[in-house]
Each structure stands twice: as structure tokens, then as C-alpha cells.
Design a protein around this motif. Structure first.
Motif, PDB file in Angstrom:
ATOM      1  N   ARG A 225       0.837  -1.202   0.244  1.00 26.48           N
ATOM      2  CA  ARG A 225      -0.091  -0.095   0.149  1.00 26.48           C
ATOM      3  C   ARG A 225       0.812   1.102  -0.099  1.00 26.48           C
ATOM      4  O   ARG A 225       2.111   1.384   0.565  1.00 26.48           O
ATOM      5  CB  ARG A 225      -1.050   0.211   1.270  1.00 26.48           C
ATOM      6  CG  ARG A 225      -1.893  -1.184   1.255  1.00 26.48           C
ATOM      7  CD  ARG A 225      -2.914  -0.834   0.346  1.00 26.48           C
ATOM      8  NE  ARG A 225      -4.016  -1.779   0.226  1.00 26.48           N
ATOM      9  CZ  ARG A 225      -4.076  -3.015  -0.003  1.00 26.48           C
ATOM     10  NH1 ARG A 225      -3.039  -3.389  -0.967  1.00 26.48           N
ATOM     11  NH2 ARG A 225      -5.248  -3.742   0.050  1.00 26.48           N
ATOM     12  N   ARG A 226       0.403   2.309  -0.444  1.00 18.79           N
ATOM     13  CA  ARG A 226       1.158   3.674  -0.502  1.00 18.79           C
ATOM     14  C   ARG A 226      -0.037   4.491   0.055  1.00 18.79           C
ATOM     15  O   ARG A 226      -1.177   4.503  -0.249  1.00 18.79           O
ATOM     16  CB  ARG A 226       1.354   4.121  -1.814  1.00 18.79           C
ATOM     17  CG  ARG A 226       2.568   3.521  -2.569  1.00 18.79           C
ATOM     18  CD  ARG A 226       3.057   3.880  -3.672  1.00 18.79           C
ATOM     19  NE  ARG A 226       3.401   5.082  -3.902  1.00 18.79           N
ATOM     20  CZ  ARG A 226       4.710   5.583  -3.566  1.00 18.79           C
ATOM     21  NH1 ARG A 226       5.756   4.909  -3.037  1.00 18.79           N
ATOM     22  NH2 ARG A 226       5.149   6.934  -3.580  1.00 18.79           N
ATOM     23  N   ALA A 227       0.345   5.644   0.830  1.00 24.83           N
ATOM     24  CA  ALA A 227      -0.410   6.477   1.328  1.00 24.83           C
ATOM     25  C   ALA A 227      -0.134   8.010   0.523  1.00 24.83           C
ATOM     26  O   ALA A 227       1.044   8.352   0.549  1.00 24.83           O
ATOM     27  CB  ALA A 227       0.100   6.752   2.979  1.00 24.83           C
ATOM     28  N   THR A 229      -0.543  11.974   0.771  1.00 22.45           N
ATOM     29  CA  THR A 229      -1.052  12.974   1.727  1.00 22.45           C
ATOM     30  C   THR A 229      -0.898  14.286   1.243  1.00 22.45           C
ATOM     31  O   THR A 229      -0.006  14.635   0.311  1.00 22.45           O
ATOM     32  CB  THR A 229       0.007  12.491   3.061  1.00 22.45           C
ATOM     33  OG1 THR A 229      -0.430  13.844   4.038  1.00 22.45           O
ATOM     34  CG2 THR A 229       1.513  12.923   2.734  1.00 22.45           C
ATOM     35  N   GLY A 250      -7.904   0.768   2.229  1.00 23.08           N
ATOM     36  CA  GLY A 250      -7.248   1.330   3.106  1.00 23.08           C
ATOM     37  C   GLY A 250      -8.035   2.511   3.725  1.00 23.08           C
ATOM     38  O   GLY A 250      -9.070   3.061   3.040  1.00 23.08           O
ATOM     39  N   SER A 271      -4.456   5.938   2.324  1.00 25.45           N
ATOM     40  CA  SER A 271      -3.734   4.855   2.084  1.00 25.45           C
ATOM     41  C   SER A 271      -4.774   3.838   1.110  1.00 25.45           C
ATOM     42  O   SER A 271      -5.699   3.607   1.209  1.00 25.45           O
ATOM     43  CB  SER A 271      -3.710   3.861   3.327  1.00 25.45           C
ATOM     44  OG  SER A 271      -3.194   4.720   4.512  1.00 25.45           O
ATOM     45  N   THR A 272      -3.898   3.479   0.056  1.00 30.64           N
ATOM     46  CA  THR A 272      -4.529   2.791  -0.956  1.00 30.64           C
ATOM     47  C   THR A 272      -3.420   1.871  -1.625  1.00 30.64           C
ATOM     48  O   THR A 272      -2.486   1.723  -1.108  1.00 30.64           O
ATOM     49  CB  THR A 272      -5.131   3.765  -1.867  1.00 30.64           C
ATOM     50  OG1 THR A 272      -6.073   2.900  -2.974  1.00 30.64           O
ATOM     51  CG2 THR A 272      -4.198   4.826  -2.478  1.00 30.64           C
ATOM     52  N   ASP A 366       5.426   4.723   0.820  1.00 31.30           N
ATOM     53  CA  ASP A 366       4.882   3.495   1.066  1.00 31.30           C
ATOM     54  C   ASP A 366       4.903   2.820   2.448  1.00 31.30           C
ATOM     55  O   ASP A 366       5.327   3.451   3.529  1.00 31.30           O
ATOM     56  CB  ASP A 366       6.140   2.379   0.498  1.00 31.30           C
ATOM     57  CG  ASP A 366       6.300   2.288  -1.130  1.00 31.30           C
ATOM     58  OD1 ASP A 366       5.241   2.362  -1.732  1.00 31.30           O
ATOM     59  OD2 ASP A 366       7.330   2.303  -1.564  1.00 31.30           O
ATOM     60  N   LEU A 367       4.043   1.833   2.769  1.00 33.30           N
ATOM     61  CA  LEU A 367       3.533   1.529   3.872  1.00 33.30           C
ATOM     62  C   LEU A 367       4.276   0.187   4.388  1.00 33.30           C
ATOM     63  O   LEU A 367       4.109  -0.724   3.659  1.00 33.30           O
ATOM     64  CB  LEU A 367       1.914   1.437   4.105  1.00 33.30           C
ATOM     65  CG  LEU A 367       1.371   2.793   3.984  1.00 33.30           C
ATOM     66  CD1 LEU A 367      -0.250   2.625   3.947  1.00 33.30           C
ATOM     67  CD2 LEU A 367       1.696   4.000   4.492  1.00 33.30           C
ATOM     68  N   HIS A 391       2.134   1.098  10.403  1.00 31.12           N
ATOM     69  CA  HIS A 391       0.955   1.730   9.469  1.00 31.12           C
ATOM     70  C   HIS A 391       0.586   2.887  10.139  1.00 31.12           C
ATOM     71  O   HIS A 391       0.593   3.070  11.275  1.00 31.12           O
ATOM     72  CB  HIS A 391       0.014   0.615   9.343  1.00 31.12           C
ATOM     73  CG  HIS A 391      -1.130   0.722   8.043  1.00 31.12           C
ATOM     74  ND1 HIS A 391      -1.796   2.143   8.164  1.00 31.12           N
ATOM     75  CD2 HIS A 391      -1.107   0.129   7.147  1.00 31.12           C
ATOM     76  CE1 HIS A 391      -2.514   1.984   6.950  1.00 31.12           C
ATOM     77  NE2 HIS A 391      -2.054   0.790   6.435  1.00 31.12           N
ATOM     78  N   HIS A 451      -5.825  -3.455   9.810  1.00 28.65           N
ATOM     79  CA  HIS A 451      -5.455  -3.636   8.487  1.00 28.65           C
ATOM     80  C   HIS A 451      -6.265  -4.735   7.808  1.00 28.65           C
ATOM     81  O   HIS A 451      -6.876  -4.655   6.581  1.00 28.65           O
ATOM     82  CB  HIS A 451      -4.183  -3.672   8.230  1.00 28.65           C
ATOM     83  CG  HIS A 451      -3.798  -3.788   6.775  1.00 28.65           C
ATOM     84  ND1 HIS A 451      -3.809  -2.663   5.819  1.00 28.65           N
ATOM     85  CD2 HIS A 451      -3.215  -4.827   5.930  1.00 28.65           C
ATOM     86  CE1 HIS A 451      -3.486  -3.066   4.783  1.00 28.65           C
ATOM     87  NE2 HIS A 451      -3.016  -4.377   4.744  1.00 28.65           N
TER      88      HIS A 451
END
Length: 498
Positions: A225-227, A229, A250, A271-272, A366-367, A391, A451
Motif C-alpha cells: 500500500r501507498r499513502a 498525503t 485502506g 492509504s490505498t 510506501d507503508l 502503518h 488492516h
């Protein structure tokens, strides 16, 4: 170093890189004391009306500059069910639930950090305030070595502690200072310097150079997953509330940040999947804002069917199929009813304000989850992201790191008060390691479970999760316990390190 008066006048726009700090973290950063009543109307997310004294701590000064956004309410809901969860400062106000309430060191007006769920503060102003605090501490025992890169570290062998030998030798750290006119030796090579330390504390982030050079292993994995922001401008007050909506790929969080006048801002953390994150960064501002509002302006939905009707009809005989449909109908009605029964005047569900524009760049990261197998080695201790990464859904990253510092300082003091060298024996370092690893592991495990729970689309599992979330919201003691943990009230020893 920042000039407080200049920074107060030229704040620009809020930065997307910010932290949600718990009351316990805020109190520790502010030198172990509260300073005002952040719940009052004069201490809102805009600049407070009081003046922080020269002796005030970093949080007090940042609040006086208008760089702190307090929140005393948090609303959480799911995208594929009716469940909601609402925390407020009232969940922290019962002394029978909060055994540390009696230790409140707030000012004469009788309120302090115990009366809020937390505050959002940008990275830049917070770091600058802490630098100012150290440089103005009048402590002749603190030397600052800036713009330096570590070239080598010589530390005692990890096996030293098990041999029962004399205290290990100090750590030797060799570094090189980078500046416009670097010093050089007689051959023209950049000059390096070496210092020794009885205890080396590595607080150099998730890609810790110290941890890598010493070969301290970690365990962990990426979430895939990547956030994304960014800072947004919103049409209306945030109401001192932090919002979070859970979706299958996410969560999306909308957090209050400092505002000024009619300009009200908030930070988005979405987060997706990496592909969706990449698409979001490429969208035009208009389309991106539309996507944000589509997600955050959608409230709870009815409970999904536990058993697809066509599946029930195809595998069950007529009478059993009818019974299954009745059970499904009653279960969905119970969950929907439980949700609505909690929407009282004191805890109503409300959508956040709509977003009108994006302020500043859209960032992405990246998460992952990681943790060092051991937070300590002879004469070495890891703290913060150097020891663990988490996370961002619960906003606990920096709070866990501050908890590390508080715990380590406490054990160093214990050693020194006993007349012992804190790094000369593994006793105190091992106490720090076991205490923090237990608390951090519990937090990492809880966040990882969340999660996975919110990432499933299996109908029975979605129902169980939704019902459980509603039951937590309805069960006051459980909800208050969760609020206490998030606020840093549980697990910490009485008295913050100063």
C-alpha cells in the motif's frame, strides 16, 4: 533555528508532513507539564490568546504561535457497513477509568492535555521548536555536531554481555562534517573525527545508519500500500474533530491542522494501492478534490447480506433457505439498529466539511511494518523508527517513538541514581528492551489486525467486524479503554520523564 516572532507572522500554508500527537506525548515534549486549557474557545486551532512565557515548553510556544491544532473528538466509520465509532474527550474524563488523572500538572485554570484527544503539529515547526529548546537549555554538557555523516562505528561485540566479563568498552563513532569549506588532512583527504560514548542512542529513522552499521537485524514486511498525503482547504469548521473512513484498500483520514481567519485547513492521509496512489497524484486538482469528497462525503451504509440470495437458494433446500434468509434479515436489522441507537444528541454522526482546494504538493510513501529483533546491544539503544515502523492508520508512529525516549530516560536515571553506568551492564538496557518491545508489539499487532479486518470483502467477516465495531462504540468501558490507550494513559508508568 527559527525566530518565533517571524514564524508567527509568516506561517504560509500548513505542511502535509505532520504528526498526530497524544496527550502523553504532548506533555513529555512540553517538559512534562501542561500549560493552558486547550479546550477553551481562546485556545483553538488558530493562534491562542495567551502568551507563552520564555520558560514555557516547546508545545506552549508553538501554540502561542498558532501552529497547534487541537482535537477533542474522533469519528470513524466504514465504507461497506453501518458501523461507526466515536471518541471524545469525555472518554478521558472519568477518574475511575483514568488512574493517572490525579497526576495532572495543568495550570491554575484546572485543565490541560488531559482534556483533549490530541493535537496535530507539522514536522518543521516541531523540529525547530525542539532545536530551540536544546540550544536555549543553558546546558554546557550538550555539544551539537551538525551536517555530519557517520563513517564508521566500533561497538562492543553482542556476545560480550553473555560472557560475564568486565564492562564493555565505550562506542567509537567516526564522522565527517560536510560544509562549504571542509577540513582536510595533509594529503588533502576530508578530515574525519572520532568521539567515544558510554551509550549510543540511535534515533536516525527507519533506514537507520547506526542499526545497519552494527548489523542489528529487523523483521517486517510491506503492506503493498501507498499513502497519499496533502493539505486541503475546507469549507467550514472541522469542529476540533479528526475523521477517518475505512475502505477495502485502506483508510482515509482528514485531520485538523492550524487555521487562520477564514482559511480553514486539514490534512489528508489516504492509504490505498500503489496503482491508485499513482493515479491520484496525476489527477488534476479539480478531479482529485472530487475524489476526496466522494470518499469523505459518504456516510454509513446498510449492512450487507451475510448470504447471497442466489447462493442460498442453490445450495439449501427450500425450508433451510427460508430460515437462512430470516436469520440474515434479523442479523442485518440488529446491526443497523445498533448503529442508529448510538446516534444521540451527544454523539451524532456528522459528515466532515467538504474540501474545496489542495494547498501544496501531493506526497506519497510506501507503508510497511518492521521491528528490530532487539532494541539494544552493548552500549547501544534504538529508539523511534530506528527500532520500529508502523502503518499510519492509528497515528501512533511518533507517539511510540516518544514512548521509547521516555522509557529509556527512566532506566538511565535508575542506573545513575544507583551509581551505575547505564551502558556498563545490559541490565538496564534489557529492561528498556523488554518493556518497550512488549508495548510496541501489541500496538503493531493491533494495527495489523485492523488492516486485515477492514481489507476483507468476505460478507460474514464484514458483518462480524461491523457488529464488533458497533458493540465497542456502545460499550462505554471498552470504548474508554481504547481512548485511554490512544491518549497514552495506559501502559506508561506514573510520572513522565523530564
Amino acid at each position: 533555528y527559527i525566530d518565533d516572532s517571524e514564524n508567527k507572522q509568516n506561517k504560509g500554508n500548513p505542511n502535509a508532513r505532520a504528526y498526530a500527537l497524544s496527550p502523553a506525548s504532548l506533555e513529555l515534549i512540553n517538559n512534562g507539564s501542561s500549560f493552558c486549557n486547550p479546550r477553551s474557545s481562546t485556545a483553538s486551532s488558530s493562534a491562542a490568546s495567551h502568551d507563552a512565557s520564555p520558560a514555557a515548553g516547546p508545545i506552549a510556544r508553538l501554540d502561542e504561535m498558532g501552529r497547534v491544532a487541537w482535537y477533542d473528538s474522533m469519528q470513524i466509520w466504514e465504507s461497506d457497513g453501518p458501523a461507526t465509532l466515536h471518541f471524545s474527550n469525555d472518554d478521558l474524563s472519568t477518574e475511575s477509568i483514568d488512574p493517572y488523572k490525579a497526576m495532572d500538572t495543568s495550570s491554575a485554570d484546572g485543565a490541560g492535555y488531559q482534556d483533549v484527544l490530541g493535537a496535530v503539529i507539522e514536522d518543521g515547526p516541531l523540529v525547530s521548536a525542539l532545536w530551540n529548546e536544546m540550544q536555549n537549555s543553558n546546558d554546557d554538557g550538550v555539544d551539537f555536531i551538525c551536517n555530519a555523516a557517520i563513517k564508521s562505528i566500533v561497538a562492543p561485540s553482542p556476545n560480550h554481555a553473555s560472557r560475564g566479563l568486565a564492562p564493555p568498552k565505550p562506542v567509537e563513532l567516526t564522522y565527517q562534517v560536510h560544509n562549504a569549506f571542509p577540513e582536510a588532512d595533509s594529503k588533502g583527504h576530508p578530515l574525519t573525527k572520532t568521539i567515544t560514548a558510554d551509550l549510543l542512542v540511535a534515533a536516525d529513522g527507519g533506514n537507520s545508519t547506526v542499526r545497519r552499521m552494527l548489523g542489528m537485524p529487523t523483521v517486517g514486511f510491506g503492506y503493498g500500500r501507498r499513502a497519499v498525503t496533502c493539505t486541503v482547504k475546507v469549507d467550514g469548521s472541522m469542529g476540533r474533530t479528526a475523521y477517518q473512513r475505512f475502505m477495502p484498500n485502506g483508510p482515509m483520514a482528514l485531520l485538523p491542522v492550524w487555521s487562520e481567519g477564514d482559511d480553514i485547513y486539514a490534512n489528508i492521509v489516504w492509504s490505498t494501492t500503489p496503482s491508485v496512489a499513482s493515479d491520484l497524484q496525476q489527477l488534476s486538482e479539480e478531479d482529485f478534490v472530487r475524489e476526496l469528497n466522494d470518499c469523505m462525503q459518504s456516510g454509513p451504509v446498510n449492512t450487507q447480506s451475510l448470504f447471497p440470495s442466489d447462493l442460498v437458494d442453490s445450495i439449501l433446500p427450500g425450508p433451510l433457505a427460508g430460515i437462512a434468509k430470516v436469520v440474515d434479515y434479523l442479523a442485518r436489522g440488529a446491526n443497523d439498529g445498533l448503529t442508529m441507537s448510538r446516534w444521540s444528541e451527544s454523539r451524532p454522526f456528522g459528515l466532515p466539511p467538504t474540501m474545496s482546494s489542495v494547498v501544496g504538493p501531493r506526497l506519497a510513501f510506501d507503508l510497511s511494518l518492521s521491528q528490530a529483533r532487539s532494541y539494544v546491544a552493548p552500549r547501544v539503544a534504538l529508539v523511534g523508527d530506528a527500532a520500529h515502523t508502523v502503518h499510519p492508520m492509528a497515528g501512533q508512529g511518533l507517539n511510540l517513538g516518544i514512548g521509547d525516549v521516555d522509557c529509556l530516560v527512566r532506566h538511565i536515571r535508575s542506573a545513575m541514581s544507583s551509581g551505575m553506568d547505564p551502558g556498563g551492564t545490559m541490565h538496564f538496557l534489557n529492561q528498556y528492551d523488554s518493556e518497550r518491545k512488549a508495548e510496541v508489539s501489541a500496538t503493531l499487532g493491533g494495527i495489523h489486525a485492523l488492516h486485515n479486518m477492514f481489507g476483507t470483502t468476505f460478507s460474514p467477516a464484514v458483518y462480524v467486524r461491523s457488529l464488533g465495531m458497533n458493540l465497542v462504540n456502545a460499550a462505554g468501558p471498552v470504548r474508554r479503554r481504547l481512548a485511554e490507550v490512544a491518549a497514552g494513559r495506559r501502559g506508561a508508568l506514573p510520572g513522565l520523564s523530564k
